[in-house]
Scaffold this motif. Structure first.
Motif, PDB file in Angstrom:
ATOM      1  N   LEU A  96       0.832  -1.204   0.000  1.00 33.87           N
ATOM      2  CA  LEU A  96       0.000   0.000   0.000  1.00 33.87           C
ATOM      3  C   LEU A  96       0.870   1.259   0.000  1.00 33.87           C
ATOM      4  O   LEU A  96       0.637   2.188  -0.775  1.00 33.87           O
ATOM      5  CB  LEU A  96      -0.918  -0.018   1.217  1.00 33.87           C
ATOM      6  N   ARG A  97       1.881   1.284   0.824  1.00 31.76           N
ATOM      7  CA  ARG A  97       2.781   2.447   0.878  1.00 31.76           C
ATOM      8  C   ARG A  97       3.584   2.599  -0.420  1.00 31.76           C
ATOM      9  O   ARG A  97       3.814   3.716  -0.875  1.00 31.76           O
ATOM     10  CB  ARG A  97       3.696   2.339   2.080  1.00 31.76           C
ATOM     11  N   ARG A  98       3.985   1.482  -1.018  1.00 32.19           N
ATOM     12  CA  ARG A  98       4.682   1.562  -2.315  1.00 32.19           C
ATOM     13  C   ARG A  98       3.754   2.121  -3.391  1.00 32.19           C
ATOM     14  O   ARG A  98       4.163   2.923  -4.229  1.00 32.19           O
ATOM     15  CB  ARG A  98       5.229   0.197  -2.714  1.00 32.19           C
ATOM     16  N   MET A  99       2.500   1.701  -3.369  1.00 33.09           N
ATOM     17  CA  MET A  99       1.526   2.237  -4.326  1.00 33.09           C
ATOM     18  C   MET A  99       1.398   3.739  -4.169  1.00 33.09           C
ATOM     19  O   MET A  99       1.365   4.476  -5.161  1.00 33.09           O
ATOM     20  CB  MET A  99       0.151   1.589  -4.120  1.00 33.09           C
ATOM     21  N   ARG A 100       1.336   4.192  -2.934  1.00 41.44           N
ATOM     22  CA  ARG A 100       1.226   5.635  -2.692  1.00 41.44           C
ATOM     23  C   ARG A 100       2.436   6.364  -3.259  1.00 41.44           C
ATOM     24  O   ARG A 100       2.300   7.433  -3.850  1.00 41.44           O
ATOM     25  CB  ARG A 100       1.080   5.891  -1.174  1.00 41.44           C
ATOM     26  N   GLY A 101       3.605   5.784  -3.084  1.00 44.65           N
ATOM     27  CA  GLY A 101       4.815   6.382  -3.641  1.00 44.65           C
ATOM     28  C   GLY A 101       4.760   6.489  -5.161  1.00 44.65           C
ATOM     29  O   GLY A 101       5.165   7.499  -5.739  1.00 44.65           O
ATOM     30  N   VAL A 102       4.233   5.477  -5.819  1.00 39.97           N
ATOM     31  CA  VAL A 102       4.083   5.505  -7.282  1.00 39.97           C
ATOM     32  C   VAL A 102       3.134   6.625  -7.689  1.00 39.97           C
ATOM     33  O   VAL A 102       3.385   7.359  -8.657  1.00 39.97           O
ATOM     34  CB  VAL A 102       3.589   4.133  -7.813  1.00 39.97           C
ATOM     35  N   MET A 103       2.056   6.790  -6.961  1.00 37.03           N
ATOM     36  CA  MET A 103       1.100   7.865  -7.262  1.00 37.03           C
ATOM     37  C   MET A 103       1.767   9.234  -7.136  1.00 37.03           C
ATOM     38  O   MET A 103       1.594  10.097  -7.999  1.00 37.03           O
ATOM     39  CB  MET A 103      -0.095   7.787  -6.309  1.00 37.03           C
ATOM     40  N   ILE A 104       2.551   9.433  -6.088  1.00 36.83           N
ATOM     41  CA  ILE A 104       3.216  10.714  -5.848  1.00 36.83           C
ATOM     42  C   ILE A 104       4.224  11.012  -6.947  1.00 36.83           C
ATOM     43  O   ILE A 104       4.235  12.111  -7.513  1.00 36.83           O
ATOM     44  CB  ILE A 104       3.875  10.730  -4.452  1.00 36.83           C
ATOM     45  N   VAL A 105       5.051  10.033  -7.280  1.00 36.75           N
ATOM     46  CA  VAL A 105       6.064  10.215  -8.328  1.00 36.75           C
ATOM     47  C   VAL A 105       5.414  10.576  -9.658  1.00 36.75           C
ATOM     48  O   VAL A 105       5.984  11.308 -10.457  1.00 36.75           O
ATOM     49  CB  VAL A 105       6.920   8.932  -8.463  1.00 36.75           C
ATOM     50  N   ASN A 106       4.201  10.105  -9.881  1.00 32.58           N
ATOM     51  CA  ASN A 106       3.513  10.351 -11.148  1.00 32.58           C
ATOM     52  C   ASN A 106       2.519  11.514 -11.094  1.00 32.58           C
ATOM     53  O   ASN A 106       1.638  11.633 -11.933  1.00 32.58           O
ATOM     54  CB  ASN A 106       2.817   9.070 -11.612  1.00 32.58           C
ATOM     55  N   GLY A 107       2.702  12.388 -10.104  1.00 32.01           N
ATOM     56  CA  GLY A 107       1.917  13.617 -10.057  1.00 32.01           C
ATOM     57  C   GLY A 107       0.518  13.482  -9.483  1.00 32.01           C
ATOM     58  O   GLY A 107      -0.313  14.372  -9.668  1.00 32.01           O
ATOM     59  N   HIS A 108       0.237  12.386  -8.792  1.00 30.92           N
ATOM     60  CA  HIS A 108      -1.096  12.188  -8.233  1.00 30.92           C
ATOM     61  C   HIS A 108      -1.094  12.198  -6.708  1.00 30.92           C
ATOM     62  O   HIS A 108      -1.862  11.472  -6.068  1.00 30.92           O
ATOM     63  CB  HIS A 108      -1.713  10.886  -8.750  1.00 30.92           C
ATOM     64  N   ALA A 109      -0.281  13.060  -6.120  1.00 30.91           N
ATOM     65  CA  ALA A 109      -0.263  13.190  -4.659  1.00 30.91           C
ATOM     66  C   ALA A 109      -1.598  13.699  -4.134  1.00 30.91           C
ATOM     67  O   ALA A 109      -1.950  13.456  -2.978  1.00 30.91           O
ATOM     68  CB  ALA A 109       0.864  14.127  -4.228  1.00 30.91           C
ATOM     69  N   ASP A 110      -2.364  14.375  -4.989  1.00 29.12           N
ATOM     70  CA  ASP A 110      -3.665  14.909  -4.569  1.00 29.12           C
ATOM     71  C   ASP A 110      -4.793  13.887  -4.690  1.00 29.12           C
ATOM     72  O   ASP A 110      -5.914  14.146  -4.279  1.00 29.12           O
ATOM     73  CB  ASP A 110      -4.015  16.145  -5.383  1.00 29.12           C
ATOM     74  N   ARG A 111      -4.508  12.715  -5.242  1.00 33.50           N
ATOM     75  CA  ARG A 111      -5.521  11.662  -5.380  1.00 33.50           C
ATOM     76  C   ARG A 111      -5.455  10.742  -4.166  1.00 33.50           C
ATOM     77  O   ARG A 111      -4.443  10.637  -3.496  1.00 33.50           O
ATOM     78  CB  ARG A 111      -5.308  10.817  -6.633  1.00 33.50           C
ATOM     79  N   THR A 112      -6.538  10.064  -3.907  1.00 36.04           N
ATOM     80  CA  THR A 112      -6.585   9.162  -2.767  1.00 36.04           C
ATOM     81  C   THR A 112      -6.621   7.701  -3.220  1.00 36.04           C
ATOM     82  O   THR A 112      -6.837   7.410  -4.394  1.00 36.04           O
ATOM     83  CB  THR A 112      -7.838   9.431  -1.903  1.00 36.04           C
ATOM     84  N   ILE A 113      -6.405   6.835  -2.261  1.00 39.02           N
ATOM     85  CA  ILE A 113      -6.570   5.404  -2.478  1.00 39.02           C
ATOM     86  C   ILE A 113      -7.900   5.021  -1.847  1.00 39.02           C
ATOM     87  O   ILE A 113      -8.213   5.423  -0.736  1.00 39.02           O
ATOM     88  CB  ILE A 113      -5.420   4.605  -1.847  1.00 39.02           C
ATOM     89  N   TRP A 114      -8.684   4.271  -2.593  1.00 44.91           N
ATOM     90  CA  TRP A 114      -9.938   3.747  -2.067  1.00 44.91           C
ATOM     91  C   TRP A 114      -9.734   2.276  -1.769  1.00 44.91           C
ATOM     92  O   TRP A 114      -9.328   1.507  -2.633  1.00 44.91           O
ATOM     93  CB  TRP A 114     -11.056   3.895  -3.088  1.00 44.91           C
ATOM     94  N   ASN A 115     -10.009   1.910  -0.555  1.00 46.36           N
ATOM     95  CA  ASN A 115      -9.955   0.526  -0.131  1.00 46.36           C
ATOM     96  C   ASN A 115     -11.270  -0.105  -0.581  1.00 46.36           C
ATOM     97  O   ASN A 115     -12.244  -0.126   0.147  1.00 46.36           O
ATOM     98  CB  ASN A 115      -9.783   0.492   1.384  1.00 46.36           C
ATOM     99  N   THR A 116     -11.301  -0.583  -1.821  1.00 49.86           N
ATOM    100  CA  THR A 116     -12.567  -0.998  -2.426  1.00 49.86           C
ATOM    101  C   THR A 116     -12.983  -2.416  -2.092  1.00 49.86           C
ATOM    102  O   THR A 116     -14.012  -2.875  -2.581  1.00 49.86           O
ATOM    103  CB  THR A 116     -12.518  -0.825  -3.955  1.00 49.86           C
ATOM    104  N   GLU A 117     -12.194  -3.093  -1.280  1.00 51.15           N
ATOM    105  CA  GLU A 117     -12.595  -4.437  -0.862  1.00 51.15           C
ATOM    106  C   GLU A 117     -11.669  -4.901   0.248  1.00 51.15           C
ATOM    107  O   GLU A 117     -10.456  -4.912   0.074  1.00 51.15           O
ATOM    108  CB  GLU A 117     -12.506  -5.387  -2.054  1.00 51.15           C
ATOM    109  N   TRP A 118     -12.235  -5.273   1.379  1.00 53.23           N
ATOM    110  CA  TRP A 118     -11.443  -5.852   2.458  1.00 53.23           C
ATOM    111  C   TRP A 118     -12.369  -6.586   3.412  1.00 53.23           C
ATOM    112  O   TRP A 118     -13.580  -6.454   3.326  1.00 53.23           O
ATOM    113  CB  TRP A 118     -10.620  -4.797   3.196  1.00 53.23           C
ATOM    114  N   GLY A 119     -11.789  -7.362   4.302  1.00 54.79           N
ATOM    115  CA  GLY A 119     -12.589  -8.078   5.280  1.00 54.79           C
ATOM    116  C   GLY A 119     -11.815  -9.210   5.912  1.00 54.79           C
ATOM    117  O   GLY A 119     -10.683  -9.513   5.523  1.00 54.79           O
TER     118      GLY A 119
END
Length: 189
Positions: A96-119
């Protein structure tokens, strides 16, 4: 519908963290390229951040994406009956943290991650209905500390037939009666 070779990005949202959200499906807002040889249709386990990086390489940033969806299942981490802390020691959280890093490097620091399935299941391994409820509160509490996590969706509403963990992951029993996790999730802020 979407053009061939595209996946629809959508989600049901429930409140988690400081931003919260609605409790019903939202309208699809984005399409991301997939398939057709440019990008596999889905990431394999443990390779989510590499998949996301590749998605950006083939033009994800240009698709008007509003969020990135992730399914942070921690079932295996808790199958032995122990309750380790939810932190970077869990492979799913590192991913999850690596994914966030990829988003930031690609200019999407302002976007969020949606936890669209868990349990968590309420049967198999060392799981019980009470433990399912306790772990739901633990994971929700952890996710609420992540400023980039804006929505969270529990999978699944009702238990199904069968004896594997997926058959016992609902908040309702097959008889439609509430399991303890129902009240836990309903009582979250």
């Amino acid at each position: 519908g979407p053009p061939d070779g595209f996946l629809r990005a959508f989600g049901k949202s429930s409140r988690v963290g400081p931003r919260g959200g609605s409790a019903w499906p939202t309208r699809p807002r984005s399409w991301a390229p997939a398939g057709s040889g440019r990008l596999p249709r889905r990431a394999s386990t443990g390779r989510t951040s590499r998949y996301l990086k590749r998605a950006y390489q083939v033009g994800l940033a240009d698709c008007g994406v509003d969020f990135v969806a992730y399914h942070p299942y921690l079932i295996s981490d808790y199958c032995d009956g122990k309750n380790p802390e939810m932190n970077e020691l869990r492979p799913t959280i590192r991913q999850l943290r690596r994914m966030r890093g990829v988003m930031i490097v690609n200019g999407h620091a302002d976007r969020t991650i949606w936890n669209t399935e868990w349990g968590f299941p309420s049967s198999t391994c060392s799981y019980t209905e009470e433990r399912q409820a306790d772990l739901a509160a633990l994971q929700d509490g952890f996710l609420a500390t992540l400023p980039y996590m804006s929505h969270s969706v529990w999978f699944n509403l009702q238990d199904g037939p069968g004896s594997d963990r997926w058959a016992h992951i609902g908040v309702l029993r097959t008889s439609w009666t509430r399991k303890p996790v129902f009240d836990t999730l309903a009582g979250l802020p």
